[in-house]
Design an enzyme around this catalytic site. Structure first.
Site, mmCIF file in Angstrom:
data_model
loop_
_atom_site.group_PDB
_atom_site.id
_atom_site.type_symbol
_atom_site.label_atom_id
_atom_site.label_comp_id
_atom_site.label_asym_id
_atom_site.label_seq_id
_atom_site.Cartn_x
_atom_site.Cartn_y
_atom_site.Cartn_z
ATOM 1 N N PHE A 174 0.818 -1.210 0.000
ATOM 2 C CA PHE A 174 0.000 0.000 0.000
ATOM 3 C C PHE A 174 0.857 1.268 0.000
ATOM 4 O O PHE A 174 0.443 2.302 -0.520
ATOM 5 C CB PHE A 174 -0.941 -0.013 1.214
ATOM 6 C CG PHE A 174 -2.109 0.904 1.086
ATOM 7 C CD1 PHE A 174 -3.232 0.533 0.360
ATOM 8 C CD2 PHE A 174 -2.096 2.150 1.691
ATOM 9 C CE1 PHE A 174 -4.318 1.388 0.238
ATOM 10 C CE2 PHE A 174 -3.172 3.011 1.581
ATOM 11 C CZ PHE A 174 -4.289 2.629 0.852
ATOM 12 N N THR A 223 4.345 -8.146 -3.031
ATOM 13 C CA THR A 223 3.565 -9.377 -3.128
ATOM 14 C C THR A 223 2.338 -9.247 -2.241
ATOM 15 O O THR A 223 2.464 -9.018 -1.040
ATOM 16 C CB THR A 223 4.384 -10.596 -2.673
ATOM 17 O OG1 THR A 223 5.574 -10.672 -3.461
ATOM 18 C CG2 THR A 223 3.596 -11.882 -2.844
ATOM 19 N N VAL A 224 1.167 -9.373 -2.855
ATOM 20 C CA VAL A 224 -0.090 -9.367 -2.115
ATOM 21 C C VAL A 224 -0.736 -10.725 -2.355
ATOM 22 O O VAL A 224 -0.992 -11.105 -3.500
ATOM 23 C CB VAL A 224 -1.025 -8.226 -2.579
ATOM 24 C CG1 VAL A 224 -2.267 -8.161 -1.700
ATOM 25 C CG2 VAL A 224 -0.293 -6.884 -2.588
ATOM 26 N N ILE A 225 -0.963 -11.457 -1.270
ATOM 27 C CA ILE A 225 -1.514 -12.811 -1.357
ATOM 28 C C ILE A 225 -2.911 -12.806 -0.749
ATOM 29 O O ILE A 225 -3.104 -12.325 0.368
ATOM 30 C CB ILE A 225 -0.604 -13.818 -0.623
ATOM 31 C CG1 ILE A 225 0.810 -13.792 -1.241
ATOM 32 C CG2 ILE A 225 -1.198 -15.231 -0.689
ATOM 33 C CD1 ILE A 225 1.858 -14.536 -0.433
ATOM 34 N N ALA A 238 -8.355 -14.465 3.852
ATOM 35 C CA ALA A 238 -9.762 -14.775 4.114
ATOM 36 C C ALA A 238 -10.661 -13.543 4.124
ATOM 37 O O ALA A 238 -11.883 -13.676 4.185
ATOM 38 C CB ALA A 238 -9.879 -15.501 5.451
ATOM 39 N N THR A 239 -10.070 -12.341 4.044
ATOM 40 C CA THR A 239 -10.878 -11.118 4.101
ATOM 41 C C THR A 239 -10.779 -10.350 2.791
ATOM 42 O O THR A 239 -10.021 -10.713 1.896
ATOM 43 C CB THR A 239 -10.395 -10.202 5.247
ATOM 44 O OG1 THR A 239 -9.096 -9.695 4.914
ATOM 45 C CG2 THR A 239 -10.329 -10.963 6.574
ATOM 46 N N HIS A 257 -9.476 -7.481 2.450
ATOM 47 C CA HIS A 257 -8.297 -6.608 2.506
ATOM 48 C C HIS A 257 -7.467 -6.723 1.223
ATOM 49 O O HIS A 257 -6.984 -5.714 0.691
ATOM 50 C CB HIS A 257 -7.451 -6.972 3.736
ATOM 51 C CG HIS A 257 -6.231 -6.145 3.908
ATOM 52 N ND1 HIS A 257 -6.269 -4.844 4.369
ATOM 53 C CD2 HIS A 257 -4.923 -6.418 3.673
ATOM 54 C CE1 HIS A 257 -5.045 -4.361 4.414
ATOM 55 N NE2 HIS A 257 -4.206 -5.296 3.998
ATOM 56 N N PHE A 267 5.266 -1.749 -12.957
ATOM 57 C CA PHE A 267 4.527 -2.444 -11.907
ATOM 58 C C PHE A 267 4.973 -3.897 -11.845
ATOM 59 O O PHE A 267 4.695 -4.681 -12.748
ATOM 60 C CB PHE A 267 3.028 -2.359 -12.225
ATOM 61 C CG PHE A 267 2.129 -2.896 -11.166
ATOM 62 C CD1 PHE A 267 1.875 -2.158 -10.024
ATOM 63 C CD2 PHE A 267 1.502 -4.119 -11.325
ATOM 64 C CE1 PHE A 267 1.011 -2.637 -9.047
ATOM 65 C CE2 PHE A 267 0.641 -4.609 -10.357
ATOM 66 C CZ PHE A 267 0.393 -3.870 -9.214
ATOM 67 N N ARG A 294 6.199 -17.423 -9.119
ATOM 68 C CA ARG A 294 6.503 -16.211 -9.877
ATOM 69 C C ARG A 294 7.748 -15.486 -9.365
ATOM 70 O O ARG A 294 8.136 -14.464 -9.908
ATOM 71 C CB ARG A 294 5.284 -15.286 -9.861
ATOM 72 C CG ARG A 294 4.168 -15.838 -10.726
ATOM 73 C CD ARG A 294 2.790 -15.318 -10.350
ATOM 74 N NE ARG A 294 1.767 -15.879 -11.223
ATOM 75 C CZ ARG A 294 1.300 -17.122 -11.161
ATOM 76 N NH1 ARG A 294 1.767 -17.961 -10.255
ATOM 77 N NH2 ARG A 294 0.374 -17.552 -11.994
#
EC number: 2.5.1.78
Length: 161
Positions: free
Chosen positions: A57, A80-82, A85-86, A88, A113, A127
């Protein structure tokens, strides 16, 4: 007809790599891939600045600061955004991608990016240098090509922030 193509010559180029510390077990591999690719294509190690931020962010803000410093020929963003469960994940992915795109569109230098947005840890690992290659290295190569293309246009954009 005129055809423009970039090259991958990094000699004399100054590069910033803005990297998220969150999920560092992945982002450190992306960073290594990017650094290696840049050095292989002629960028001197001392001309690569790595800027660590807490999470994905925060990438757009520091990327904007790096662009405005006028020290760089281009900026790579890595993170890295994984999915968890939410919801977010959705908010972070949307905002970081929009933020980096906005910085790039309002810049006189290329901003690429290289933030992974994956459904699982396994996809992120793939990746970051295993089955699906290293997206950090791919982003670095893309940046060199875009720097070359950018230099072919020598256009000073009006109203750049």
């Amino acid at each position: 007809m005129t055809i423009y193509e970039g090259n991958y010559n990094g000699q004399g180029k100054k590069i910033a790599i803005v990297t998220s510390r969150f999920n560092e077990f992945i982002t450190s591999k992306l960073l290594s891939g990017a650094e290696d690719m840049l050095i292989r294509h002629g960028v001197a190690r001392e001309n690569i600045d790595v800027i660590w931020v807490p999470g994905a962010f925060e990438i757009p803000y520091i990327t904007k600061r790096a662009v405005h410093s006028q020290k760089y020929d281009g900026v790579i963003t890595l993170g890295t955004v994984i999915r968890g469960a939410t919801t977010h994940y959705d908010y972070v992915c949307n905002e970081v991608s929009k933020g980096v795109a906005q910085v790039g569109m309002n810049s006189n230098i290329p901003v690429l990016f290289g933030v992974l947005t994956t459904e699982s840890i396994e996809q992120a690992v793939e990746r970051a240098g295993t089955k699906a290659g290293n997206k950090g290295a791919e982003t670095a190569l893309g940046l060199l090509e875009m720097i070359s293309l950018n230099e072919q246009f020598h256009v000073e954009s009006v109203g750049m922030n």
